[in-house]
Design a protein around this motif. Structure first.
Motif, PDB file in Angstrom:
ATOM      1  N   ARG A  24       4.874  -5.703   0.548  1.00 34.46           N
ATOM      2  CA  ARG A  24       3.610  -5.651   1.288  1.00 34.46           C
ATOM      3  C   ARG A  24       2.622  -4.681   0.631  1.00 34.46           C
ATOM      4  O   ARG A  24       1.427  -4.840   0.770  1.00 34.46           O
TER       5      ARG A  24
ATOM      6  N   GLN B  16      -3.592  -3.317  -4.345  1.00 35.34           N
ATOM      7  CA  GLN B  16      -3.883  -4.712  -4.013  1.00 35.34           C
ATOM      8  C   GLN B  16      -4.555  -4.803  -2.645  1.00 35.34           C
ATOM      9  O   GLN B  16      -4.221  -4.061  -1.715  1.00 35.34           O
ATOM     10  N   ALA B  17      -5.496  -5.719  -2.522  1.00 32.34           N
ATOM     11  CA  ALA B  17      -6.192  -5.945  -1.253  1.00 32.34           C
ATOM     12  C   ALA B  17      -5.178  -6.243  -0.152  1.00 32.34           C
ATOM     13  O   ALA B  17      -4.225  -6.998  -0.355  1.00 32.34           O
ATOM     14  N   GLY B  18      -5.371  -5.627   0.993  1.00 31.38           N
ATOM     15  CA  GLY B  18      -4.500  -5.840   2.140  1.00 31.38           C
ATOM     16  C   GLY B  18      -3.333  -4.875   2.233  1.00 31.38           C
ATOM     17  O   GLY B  18      -2.693  -4.765   3.282  1.00 31.38           O
ATOM     18  N   ALA B  19      -3.046  -4.160   1.154  1.00 33.53           N
ATOM     19  CA  ALA B  19      -1.906  -3.233   1.157  1.00 33.53           C
ATOM     20  C   ALA B  19      -2.143  -2.024   2.045  1.00 33.53           C
ATOM     21  O   ALA B  19      -1.192  -1.479   2.618  1.00 33.53           O
ATOM     22  N   GLU B  20      -3.403  -1.597   2.178  1.00 32.35           N
ATOM     23  CA  GLU B  20      -3.746  -0.410   2.965  1.00 32.35           C
ATOM     24  C   GLU B  20      -3.173  -0.440   4.378  1.00 32.35           C
ATOM     25  O   GLU B  20      -2.752   0.580   4.904  1.00 32.35           O
ATOM     26  N   GLU B  21      -3.155  -1.624   5.006  1.00 30.20           N
ATOM     27  CA  GLU B  21      -2.686  -1.703   6.392  1.00 30.20           C
ATOM     28  C   GLU B  21      -1.189  -1.412   6.531  1.00 30.20           C
ATOM     29  O   GLU B  21      -0.715  -1.149   7.632  1.00 30.20           O
TER      30      GLU B  21
END
Length: 142
Positions: free
Chosen positions: A17, A56-61
């Motif tokens: 993720r 990568q985009a979306g990994a922050e969450e």
């Protein structure tokens, strides 16, 4: 190793993720730290300038952060699987420490392992060149 061409390494956490790419040489210097956090996690990492790291985009969450002591180091880890695939080290707050074991196979050709005495952080840091690893090569040579 300093003159070696830069390659793109990909990697991330166990559940995938948290994914990232980092630009670094195929041969890196990795640090084995004996501070309380790194020694318990078994973390061995190499350091790059922050500008060479791309999450990568979306990994922050899926990322959460743990700090202790001076709260300078930002120990990031995946909320799902718990793996620290990268973090912001106290020694190099302008850089990113990438966990060697979290780099996808195939792009790292050689790893030179060095020890960092995190239990005696201030004394060791004064005599170490670790702060240069988050600098661009031209900047570090000045």
């Amino acid at each position: 190793m300093a003159s070696e061409a830069v390659v793109v390494h990909s990697g991330g956490c166990h559940c995938r993720r948290v994914r990232w790419q980092v630009e670094a040489a195929a041969s890196v210097v990795a640090w084995i730290c004996n501070c309380s956090d790194c020694s318990m996690r078994g973390n061995t990492h190499f350091i790059v300038p922050a500008a060479r790291f791309n999450l990568q985009a979306g990994a922050e969450e899926f990322i959460t952060t743990y700090t202790f002591g001076t709260h300078t180091a930002k120990h990031t880890f995946c909320k799902v699987c718990g793996i620290t695939s990268f973090y912001s080290p106290r020694s190099n707050p302008d850089g990113v420490a990438v966990t060697v074991a979290c780099v996808d196979p195939g792009t790292l050709k050689h790893v030179e392992y060095r020890k960092f005495d995190g239990r005696n952080w201030e004394d060791f840091f004064k005599h170490s060149d670790i702060s240069q690893f988050s600098k661009e090569k031209a900047e570090a040579a000045e």
